[in-house]
Design an enzyme around this catalytic site. Structure first.
Site, short mmCIF file in Angstrom:
data_model
loop_
_atom_site.label_atom_id
_atom_site.label_comp_id
_atom_site.label_asym_id
_atom_site.label_seq_id
_atom_site.Cartn_x
_atom_site.Cartn_y
_atom_site.Cartn_z
N TYR A 151 -1.99 -4.61 -10.51
CA TYR A 151 -2.20 -5.99 -9.93
C TYR A 151 -3.29 -6.48 -10.18
O TYR A 151 -4.38 -5.75 -10.12
CB TYR A 151 -1.96 -5.59 -8.37
N LYS A 189 3.80 -6.70 1.51
CA LYS A 189 5.17 -6.86 0.64
C LYS A 189 6.33 -6.51 1.31
O LYS A 189 6.74 -6.96 2.45
CB LYS A 189 4.94 -6.35 -0.59
N ASP A 192 -0.47 3.15 -6.47
CA ASP A 192 -0.04 1.85 -5.72
C ASP A 192 1.51 1.88 -5.96
O ASP A 192 2.23 1.62 -6.84
CB ASP A 192 -0.81 0.73 -6.54
C1 LIG Z 1 0.04 -7.82 -3.34
C2 LIG Z 1 -0.30 -6.51 -4.09
C3 LIG Z 1 -1.46 -5.78 -3.76
C4 LIG Z 1 -2.67 -6.75 -3.14
O1 LIG Z 1 -2.38 -6.62 -1.58
P1 LIG Z 1 -2.70 -7.91 -0.64
O2 LIG Z 1 -2.10 -7.53 0.70
O3 LIG Z 1 -2.42 -9.10 -1.27
O4 LIG Z 1 -4.29 -7.83 -0.73
C5 LIG Z 1 -1.86 -4.82 -4.40
N1 LIG Z 1 -0.99 -4.07 -5.38
C6 LIG Z 1 0.37 -4.57 -5.44
C7 LIG Z 1 0.95 -3.93 -6.42
C8 LIG Z 1 0.41 -5.89 -4.91
O5 LIG Z 1 1.93 -6.24 -5.22
#
Ligand SMILES: *Cc1c(COP(=O)(O)O)cnc(C)c1O
Length: 259
Positions: A105, A201, A177
């Protein structure tokens, strides 16, 4: 804590982290806005809460709920995904080296190359679909491997079990992640030490709450350091944010299937 291992994920998602409120019988948890909790006459805090930055009933419920969902031993929730990543990186030391997926990301890459490089944490970004490249990037001071799969936004795939095994053999901490594959991919079962989510998300699911969480396979020294950064640094989610994310988790297995 309850043993959730034999419980279907749909059931777990609905019940983990949820208790009937002993004071009122409410089946949906009350939101505890109090920043401060009463001290016993002896000066102790027998009910487990002292000050909301340290811990809060709604944050504890969220952590107790998400941890078994990912098959972990413990979890720490933050005010955003990036605040979570920041705590993990800050738990390392100057001079340590990270290997991260080239398609991590954007915010994660930015955090490593802009913020933590100045604090003497060096990162090599490699295409982790190439296992030989991962092995080659390891150095004697490599401390952490950061996967992301499927990646945002290109949906590139990494073999989590294979990369976790490379990490374990080298004595390196592995993090996945898992923001884009909750429920259907369980990195801790595939051998990683930590699973990470931006709960902004799919967990939240309704574009109305930001959050992040890291789930630990073992409640070890490194996780304790992350925990300390959580309550000392204070990038913690609000009680309402925790409540919303845990509420989102109830429908997560059904929504992921639909997605
Ligand atoms: C959105 C996202 C993040 C970051 O998270 P936030 O809540 O926006 O700080 C990290 N990794 C992935 C894969 C994401 O989609």
């Amino acid at each position: 804590m309850k043993d959730w291992r034999k419980v279907h994920v749909e059931t777990l998602a609905v019940h983990a982290g949820h208790e009937i409120d002993p004071a009122t019988g409410a089946v949906a948890a009350p939101i505890h806005l109090s920043t401060t909790f009463q001290r016993d006459v002896e000066g102790t805090y027998s009910r487990g809460f002292m000050y909301s930055r340290n811990d809060n009933p709604n944050r504890k419920a969220l952590e107790d709920g998400v941890s078994p969902l990912e098959g972990g031993a413990a979890a720490a929730a933050f005010g955003s995904g990036m605040a979570t990543a920041m705590a993990l990186f800050a738990a390392l030391a100057p001079g340590d080296h990270i290997v991260a997926h080239v398609d991590a990301y954007y915010g994660t890459s930015r955090l490593l190359s802009d913020v933590f490089l100045r604090w003497k944490l060096e990162t090599d970004f490699v295409d982790m679909s190439d296992l030989a490249a991962v092995e080659k990037a390891l150095r004697p001071n490599t401390r952490l491997l950061w996967m992301e799969t499927p990646s945002n936004p290109l949906l590139k795939i990494v073999d989590v079990a294979a990369v976790a095994q490379i990490a374990r053999k080298a004595g390196v901490i592995s993090v996945c992640d898992n923001t884009w594959a909750p429920i259907i991919q369980r990195p801790l079962e595939l051998g990683t030490d930590f699973t990470f989510h931006s709960t902004t998300k799919y967990f939240g699911g309704h574009c109305d709450v930001m959050g992040g969480i890291v789930i630990a396979k073992r409640n070890d020294d490194f996780f304790e350091r992350v925990r300390t950064i959580q309550y000392t640094g204070g990038a913690v989610p609000s009680p309402f944010d925790c409540w919303l994310v845990l509420r989102g988790m109830k429908t997560l297995p059904l929504r992921v299937r639909a997605h």
